[in-house]
Design a protein around this motif. Sequence first.
Motif, mmCIF file in Angstrom:
data_model
loop_
_atom_site.group_PDB
_atom_site.id
_atom_site.type_symbol
_atom_site.label_atom_id
_atom_site.label_comp_id
_atom_site.label_asym_id
_atom_site.label_seq_id
_atom_site.Cartn_x
_atom_site.Cartn_y
_atom_site.Cartn_z
ATOM 1 N N UNK A 190 32.311 62.565 24.710
ATOM 2 C CA UNK A 190 33.758 62.339 24.787
ATOM 3 C C UNK A 190 34.160 61.926 26.204
ATOM 4 N N UNK A 191 35.151 61.061 26.291
ATOM 5 C CA UNK A 191 35.666 60.678 27.611
ATOM 6 C C UNK A 191 36.118 61.884 28.415
ATOM 7 N N UNK A 192 36.592 62.923 27.722
ATOM 8 C CA UNK A 192 37.116 64.097 28.405
ATOM 9 C C UNK A 192 36.035 65.096 28.811
ATOM 10 N N UNK A 193 34.768 64.829 28.426
ATOM 11 C CA UNK A 193 33.662 65.719 28.825
ATOM 12 C C UNK A 193 32.434 64.854 29.169
ATOM 13 N N UNK A 194 32.468 64.096 30.260
ATOM 14 C CA UNK A 194 31.385 63.152 30.574
ATOM 15 C C UNK A 194 30.221 63.804 31.324
ATOM 16 N N UNK A 195 29.693 64.881 30.788
ATOM 17 C CA UNK A 195 28.720 65.702 31.513
ATOM 18 C C UNK A 195 27.443 64.928 31.857
ATOM 19 N N UNK A 196 26.805 64.339 30.858
ATOM 20 C CA UNK A 196 25.569 63.588 31.096
ATOM 21 C C UNK A 196 25.871 62.289 31.842
ATOM 22 N N UNK A 197 26.945 61.635 31.489
ATOM 23 C CA UNK A 197 27.338 60.375 32.131
ATOM 24 C C UNK A 197 27.447 60.552 33.647
ATOM 25 N N UNK A 198 28.133 61.598 34.063
ATOM 26 C CA UNK A 198 28.314 61.831 35.495
ATOM 27 C C UNK A 198 27.006 62.264 36.154
#
Length: 299
Positions: A190-198
């Motif tokens: 989700x855009x509101x939880x970009x844990x792996x992305x960041x």
Amino acid sequence: MTLTRDDVIEAASVIGGRVRRTPVVEAAPGVWLKLECLQHAGSFKVRGAFNRMLSADLPAAGVIAASGGNHGLAVAHAARALGIRAEIFVPEVCAPVKIAGLRALGAEVVVTGAIYADALGASRKRAAETGALELHAYDQHEVVAGQGTLALELEEQVPGLDTIVVAAGGGGLSGGVRAAFGGEVVVVEPELIPTIHEALAAREPVQVNVSGLGADALGASRAGQIALDVLQDRVTSVLVSDEAIAEARRTLWRDHRVAAEHAGAAAYAALLSGRWTPPPGSTTAIVVCGSNTDPATLA
């Protein structure tokens, strides 16, 4: 140690006969849905729970875990199957249907803190006091290896598979799939939880804020190091809106009669929203990873 395909193959031998071989259905030409929502306890997480427990010496105090809901349900299911005690710590955002499910499985449930990280801290303190075996939701070697067994099944079920699309919280499933699978892996959050992305951008786990529809099941505020170590290569990170997740969930029910929670539909949202498109002529499997939801909210 970096997780390898051999680790996942070993996990498959350990948990054989304990988990379901969940079906696949073709949603569109070249696009398959892996219905892990039909797994014991309603999600893929029972794979890792069994592998962790069956690979350890189980103490008299039983097992303990922190969870947004699905990991706890998996731990409770495995504990009941093995005849041991389970204590599960969940945050206040945990869905009532999941708390009810935990209690129905015989687990002792402690609701504490606003988000998963709060429940994790409380569970670790309790584990130190009791001597119970801790099962981390996404950053233990045996847990991540167990989750990766899903990819081994998919390789057998979908000939010529090029890509696996998975939703991610802390990275347990995506890390296990990446370790096991030789093709492309698309990690959806989700855009509101970009844990792996960041974490991928920083090349290390970083703290993120947690909110939105996926907060209970995808609400890890910090990526697991085990997953991050294997997610550096041949991984595409995709972010989707809460609106897209809600629509994917409705579509799964309306068009396929598949009951999924919001987090369970997040991977499908990447395809339906156009945030990710399969290459022409490729074969893709999308993991529908959780079904612990209130049926009254599906329509």
